[in-house]
Scaffold this active site. Structure first.
Site, PDB file in Angstrom:
ATOM      1  N   ALA A 272      -7.882  49.026 -18.728  1.00 38.66           N
ATOM      2  CA  ALA A 272      -7.014  49.969 -19.427  1.00 38.66           C
ATOM      3  C   ALA A 272      -5.647  49.331 -19.614  1.00 38.66           C
ATOM      4  O   ALA A 272      -5.328  48.341 -18.964  1.00 38.66           O
ATOM      5  CB  ALA A 272      -6.865  51.253 -18.613  1.00 38.66           C
ATOM      6  N   MET A 273      -4.855  49.911 -20.508  1.00 35.77           N
ATOM      7  CA  MET A 273      -3.536  49.356 -20.789  1.00 35.77           C
ATOM      8  C   MET A 273      -2.526  50.482 -20.953  1.00 35.77           C
ATOM      9  O   MET A 273      -2.731  51.423 -21.721  1.00 35.77           O
ATOM     10  CB  MET A 273      -3.606  48.492 -22.060  1.00 35.77           C
ATOM     11  CG  MET A 273      -2.279  47.950 -22.530  1.00 35.77           C
ATOM     12  SD  MET A 273      -1.582  46.791 -21.316  1.00 35.77           S
ATOM     13  CE  MET A 273       0.163  47.106 -21.567  1.00 35.77           C
ATOM     14  N   HIS A 307      -3.382  54.926 -12.208  1.00 38.98           N
ATOM     15  CA  HIS A 307      -2.704  53.621 -12.273  1.00 38.98           C
ATOM     16  C   HIS A 307      -1.883  53.487 -13.563  1.00 38.98           C
ATOM     17  O   HIS A 307      -0.705  53.154 -13.528  1.00 38.98           O
ATOM     18  CB  HIS A 307      -3.771  52.519 -12.178  1.00 38.98           C
ATOM     19  CG  HIS A 307      -3.254  51.121 -12.334  1.00 38.98           C
ATOM     20  ND1 HIS A 307      -3.243  50.209 -11.310  1.00 38.98           N
ATOM     21  CD2 HIS A 307      -2.738  50.468 -13.403  1.00 38.98           C
ATOM     22  CE1 HIS A 307      -2.730  49.068 -11.727  1.00 38.98           C
ATOM     23  NE2 HIS A 307      -2.426  49.195 -13.010  1.00 38.98           N
ATOM     24  N   GLU A 308      -2.510  53.790 -14.681  1.00 38.12           N
ATOM     25  CA  GLU A 308      -1.802  53.603 -15.963  1.00 38.12           C
ATOM     26  C   GLU A 308      -0.630  54.573 -16.090  1.00 38.12           C
ATOM     27  O   GLU A 308       0.409  54.229 -16.644  1.00 38.12           O
ATOM     28  CB  GLU A 308      -2.762  53.764 -17.148  1.00 38.12           C
ATOM     29  CG  GLU A 308      -3.972  52.815 -17.137  1.00 38.12           C
ATOM     30  CD  GLU A 308      -3.644  51.367 -16.854  1.00 38.12           C
ATOM     31  OE1 GLU A 308      -2.512  50.933 -17.137  1.00 38.12           O
ATOM     32  OE2 GLU A 308      -4.524  50.660 -16.324  1.00 38.12           O
ATOM     33  N   HIS A 311       2.420  53.397 -14.323  1.00 41.46           N
ATOM     34  CA  HIS A 311       3.192  52.422 -15.111  1.00 41.46           C
ATOM     35  C   HIS A 311       4.189  53.104 -16.059  1.00 41.46           C
ATOM     36  O   HIS A 311       5.159  52.475 -16.458  1.00 41.46           O
ATOM     37  CB  HIS A 311       2.259  51.586 -15.984  1.00 41.46           C
ATOM     38  CG  HIS A 311       1.592  50.447 -15.277  1.00 41.46           C
ATOM     39  ND1 HIS A 311       2.267  49.558 -14.486  1.00 41.46           N
ATOM     40  CD2 HIS A 311       0.298  50.025 -15.283  1.00 41.46           C
ATOM     41  CE1 HIS A 311       1.407  48.642 -14.026  1.00 41.46           C
ATOM     42  NE2 HIS A 311       0.210  48.910 -14.493  1.00 41.46           N
TER      43      HIS A 311
HETATM   44  N1  BES Z   1      -1.419  46.248 -17.416  1.00 40.04           N
HETATM   45  C1  BES Z   1      -2.790  46.231 -17.100  1.00 40.04           C
HETATM   46  C2  BES Z   1      -3.670  45.804 -18.239  1.00 40.04           C
HETATM   47  C3  BES Z   1      -3.742  44.318 -18.467  1.00 40.04           C
HETATM   48  C4  BES Z   1      -4.502  43.526 -17.631  1.00 40.04           C
HETATM   49  C5  BES Z   1      -3.104  43.743 -19.526  1.00 40.04           C
HETATM   50  C6  BES Z   1      -4.571  42.175 -17.863  1.00 40.04           C
HETATM   51  C7  BES Z   1      -3.170  42.396 -19.746  1.00 40.04           C
HETATM   52  C8  BES Z   1      -3.908  41.601 -18.920  1.00 40.04           C
HETATM   53  C9  BES Z   1      -3.244  47.615 -16.650  1.00 40.04           C
HETATM   54  O1  BES Z   1      -2.254  48.424 -16.146  1.00 40.04           O
HETATM   55  C10 BES Z   1      -4.216  47.401 -15.544  1.00 40.04           C
HETATM   56  O2  BES Z   1      -3.801  46.982 -14.503  1.00 40.04           O
HETATM   57  N2  BES Z   1      -5.485  47.656 -15.776  1.00 40.04           N
HETATM   58  C11 BES Z   1      -6.522  47.399 -14.796  1.00 40.04           C
HETATM   59  C12 BES Z   1      -7.092  48.655 -14.261  1.00 40.04           C
HETATM   60  C13 BES Z   1      -6.362  49.153 -13.062  1.00 40.04           C
HETATM   61  C14 BES Z   1      -6.882  50.473 -12.601  1.00 40.04           C
HETATM   62  C15 BES Z   1      -6.386  48.189 -11.901  1.00 40.04           C
HETATM   63  C16 BES Z   1      -7.608  46.624 -15.488  1.00 40.04           C
HETATM   64  O3  BES Z   1      -7.539  46.464 -16.680  1.00 40.04           O
HETATM   65  O4  BES Z   1      -8.527  46.181 -14.803  1.00 40.04           O
HETATM   66 ZN    ZN Z   2      -1.589  47.901 -14.253  1.00 43.03          ZN
END
Ligand code: BES
Ligand code: ZN
Length: 874
Positions: A272-273, A307-308, A311
């Site tokens: 997710a983002m 989590h998102e 942020h």
């Molecule tokens: N900011 C990240 C998404 C991301 C990951 C962008 C790698 C660019 C490169 C997002 O907040 C995130 O951490 N997503 C996790 C899920 C989270 C619940 C640990 C993911 O994508 O696995």
């Molecule tokens: Zn994250």
């Protein structure tokens, strides 16, 4: 011009203030056109404007800079896009006047299929394949959509306008301000955003349904899903509304935008983002389907949403100053997501489950090829790699360790003042420490620097002698090697009871602790007086007890004196020490047998993971003992499996629902015949009727893995049936479950077929990595397959972080020095920056496995112990 090349960061003689962006995607041609006007502040004498751009064609003639208070637009004498450095250099004949001005640029680009920048994703509309357009900019891909200062500290306001087909839904960070329909096209313009970083800008254009709700203070929250699936967004919507309300309290600042949209994207590289106000998700991380989702899927949705949304404060409102501080974003959001999930679903015991994550962080950071939490970043290409267990999990674990040291109240209070102080701005790790130091009066900076600036973590060895404990710290390395480093370790310990509790900071390499002085009376020198360090496993370190203390703890576990988190810790540390050849496998197996009556989900789950790893290394070290070892594990789990049964019990706990599937799957993998047979029987009922109650989602993976245990080249029926289920379902969690089971067969030709299937057009490129968990028998096949297909794999996945899974999952399971050499040779001419670190880590793991296997071969008592454990039934 040369002076701007090969620089980590853009020169700062011009600073963006406000972007006016207009984009017109063409979904059938997969292209887009765009224009951007950027209100700039020229802050130093310069003839150059340097900003980021990549994969765009810039209309050079369109580029102009109009100083404020001037009606004359200046045209650059030279416009150069340097692809290698991803910069656009504009050279002017005269020095630009200091002060404000507007830079205007027209450009075109391609809606790519790489799941980054401005890209296309596909979906089916009444059987017709269609495109949608989506953005994914973190870490540094906004520059692939529009020219910009693509650094987290270059915050600006964004005003976005989209020209799109009028029948489609078009979303961006802010609410729509105006929509003008003109036949088949509409122009949608959005309100101007508050100041934010480029990596958080987002646009989605496609066909969607949605569900809507609002928070108690009127923030409109929507979940957008594929047409017809809106009801599957209900759970995420509930979690989002509750979480926004909770964070408003916790951070003492309200959510800063008027709306929050969350949307499921069919092709999505990450999970997710957190785009500001428009969070994008994989379908599996947002949708919950009563019929087809398992308890584990539900938990995933809750934690990802939490989590998102974390942020939105920590990351979006207060942003890291540079990628070196990425861990602040990710580690913190991970930690808070547990806090929120625990508050919404206390019965999930999510903090106990956190330990399961924590051990991943300890595993990675136990490698010589790990890296410090704060990493220097010199090139955009290096950022992807630090989205790893160090930033996320070690980061979250350190926050947890600190919070537990400072206390929940001072921690939250200081955090709220940090958020207030840096809102709409950027911060570094030290800024957070200062806020916490100020709020708590503790030396946070000094304490935490020892954890964030050096890689690795300590193992604290503890010995008991004459009523004294002797502590000794050194860096823990999985290879068993002696490492350097010293930490300030927050030690907690209990003596004989959880009421006799002591905390102190271990600052030196060795220290003595007087038990008598602490307790006020001497401790009994027998089995009843256990001593547990790292109480509740809040510290990011391992503990090695001397034999005497270890035996007392084993006894205390059997006597049920030890809490679940501590049972987890004792087991996990012992396993790590065993792999590092500081504890024999015989001792580990003996300890594991003390967990026969274990009922706690997280402890059992780790016990299963460890069992699988032991079985894997035994296949190399002592194949003649493998069947006994598997049988001993069946004995260990059978009792709990029988208690849980196959069918969900009315009103049973979430944790039991998760446990059932995991434990039955483990039994199937260890070859427990009656489990395999029952699972296969239920699978057949499922094939006849997909809504049978005999195969609820929580045990589907068990059935799939069980069926694959009996598949061979002469008996392919089970495999074919699984593929049929895969093809017939449009539910992404179900597809993922099947993919992750396909390569669990023992037959190498079937495994090869399963691996090839991952490269077919039937598997979305985001999902291929699910299918890489291969049985021990398939290791060699998988390695050959990786070599044969490397060109294709690196072309398809090489520009993102998914490629690292191919390397780590296929390489790491090996356990021989020769194999490590062979792999190294293959990659010698093929390593790219995006896999370099992962490859080194995976090779280190192979060498660790090899040493481990060798030492197991030399364990004399192993055979007797294993044979004994194989016949003991509970
Ligand atoms: N900011 C990240 C998404 C991301 C990951 C962008 C790698 C660019 C490169 C997002 O907040 C995130 O951490 N997503 C996790 C899920 C989270 C619940 C640990 C993911 O994508 O696995
Ligand atoms: Zn994250």
């Amino acid at each position: 011009m040369e002076q701007f090349r090969k620089q980590a960061r853009l020169p700062k003689f011009a600073v963006p203030n406000r972007y006016d962006i207009r984009l017109k995607p063409d979904l059938s041609a997969c292209t887009f056109g765009g224009s951007v006007s950027i209100l700039l502040h020229i802050v130093a004498d310069t003839r150059f404007i340097v900003l980021n751009a990549a994969d765009l064609s810039i209309d050079s003639g369109s580029v102009s800079f109009t100083p404020q208070n001037s009606s004359k637009a200046l045209q650059p004498s030279k416009v150069e896009l340097v692809e290698e450095d991803e910069i656009l250099v504009l050279e002017f004949l005269e020095t630009l006047p200091m002060g404000m001005g507007v830079l205007a640029i027209l450009f075109e680009g391609i809606l790519n299929d790489k799941m980054k920048g401005f890209y296309r994703s596909t979906f089916e509309d009444n059987g017709v394949k269609k495109n949608m357009a989506v953005t994914q900019f973190e870490p540094a891909d906004a520059r692939r959509c529009f020219p910009c200062w693509d650094e987290p500290a270059c915050k600006a306001k964004f005003k976005i306008t989209l020209d799109v087909p009028s029948n489609l839904v078009a979303l961006s960070n802010m609410p729509i301000m105006e929509e003008k329909v003109d036949g088949h096209l509409k122009t949608v313009s959005y309100q101007e955003s508050p100041i934010m970083s480029t990596y958080l800008v987002a646009v989605v254009v496609g066909l969607f349904d949605y569900l809507e709700d609002h928070t108690s203070d009127g923030i409109k929250v929507r979940v957008y899903c594929q047409v017809g699936k809106a009801s599957q967004g209900k759970f995420a919507l509930y979690v989002a509304v509750k979480t926004l309300e909770l964070y408003k309290e916790y951070f003492a600042v309200p959510y800063s935008l008027p709306k929050l949209d969350m949307i499921a994207i069919p092709d999505f590289a990450a999970g997710a983002m957190e785009n500001y106000g428009l969070v994008t998700y994989r379908e599996t991380a947002l949708l919950y389907d009563e019929q087809h989702s398992a308890a584990a899927n539900k938990q995933r949705v809750a934690t990802v949403v939490a989590h998102e949304l974390a942020h939105q404060w920590f990351g979006n409102l207060v942003t890291m100053e540079w990628w070196t501080h990425l861990w602040l974003n990710e580690g913190f959001a991970t930690w808070v997501s547990y806090l929120a999930t625990d508050s919404l679903f206390p019965e999930w015991k999510i903090w106990t489950q956190f330990l399961d994550e924590c051990t991943e962080g300890l595993r990675l950071d136990g490698l010589a090829e790990s890296h410090p939490i704060e990493v220097e970043i010199n090139h955009a290409g290096e950022i992807d790699e630090i989205f790893d267990a160090i930033s996320y999990i070690k980061g979250a674990s350190l926050i947890r360790m600190l919070q537990s040291y400072l206390g929940a109240e001072p921690f939250q209070r200081s955090l709220a003042s940090y958020i207030k102080k840096y809102a709409c701005s950027n911060a570094k790790t030290e800024d957070l420490w200062s806020a916490l130091e100020e709020g708590s009066g503790e030396p946070v900076n000094k304490l935490m620097n020892s954890w964030t600036k050096q890689q690795g973590y300590p193992v604290v060895s503890v010995k008991v002698k004459d009523q004294k404990l002797e502590f000794d710290q050194s860096r823990f390395l999985s290879s068993g090697a002696q490492g350097d480093g010293q930490w300030i370790v927050p030690i907690t310990l209990c003596c004989g009871s959880y009421d006799a509790h002591k905390n102190f900071l271990l600052q030196k390499e060795t220290e003595l602790f007087d038990i008598k002085e602490f307790l006020g009376y001497p401790i009994a020198e027998d089995k009843s007086s256990w001593i547990k360090l790292n109480v509740d496993q809040t510290g990011f370190y391992r503990v090695k007890y001397d034999e005497e203390l270890a035996a007392r703890l084993r006894y205390a576990i059997q006597m049920k004196c030890i809490s679940a988190t501590d049972r987890f810790g004792i087991l996990d540390d012992s396993f790590a020490l065993c792999m590092a050849r500081q504890l024999s496998l015989t001792s580990l197996l003996t300890l594991m047998s003390a967990y026969r009556e274990e009922e706690e989900y997280t402890v059992l789950s780790n016990l299963m993971t460890i069992s699988r790893k032991v079985a894997r290394v035994a296949a190399d070290a002592s194949p003649e003992l493998l069947d006994y070892i598997k049988q001993s594990f069946i004995n260990l789990f059978q009792h709990t499996a029988e208690k849980l049964g196959w069918d969900p019990k009315q009103g049973e706990s979430h944790l039991n629902a998760m446990l059932r599937g995991e434990i039955l799957t483990a039994l199937a993998v260890f070859g427990h015949d009656s489990t395999i047979n029952e699972a296969t029987r239920r699978f057949h009922s499922f094939l006849d009727d997909r809504s049978t109650t005999l195969l609820p989602p929580d045990i589907r993976k068990t059935a799939y893995v069980a069926v694959m245990q009996n598949v061979s080249s002469s008996n392919r029926l089970g495999y074919e049936s699984l593929l049929r289920v895969y093809r017939e379902t449009d539910q992404s969690q179900e597809k993922a479950r099947i993919l992750s089971s396909l390569a669990s067969s023992h037959d190498t030709s079937v495994i090869l077929e399963a691996l090839n299937f991952l490269l077919s057009s039937e598997v979305r490129s985001q999902d291929a990595v699910f299918g890489l968990s291969v049985s021990v028998e398939g290791r060699e096949t998988a390695w050959m397959w990786l070599k044969d297909n490397w060109d294709h794999i690196s072309k398809t996945w090489g520009s993102g972080f998914l490629i690292t899974h191919f390397v780590s999952q296929i390489v790491s399971p090996f356990a021989s020095f020769e194999k490590a050499m062979e792999i190294q040779e293959f990659f010698a001419s093929r390593t790219t920056p995006s896999v370099a670190r992962t490859l080194k880590q995976s090779l280190e793991r192979v060498n660790i496995n090899a040493k481990w296997a060798q030492s197991i071969k030399n364990e004399n008592e192993l055979a007797d112990t294993v044979k004994e454990l194989a016949i003991i039934k509970l």
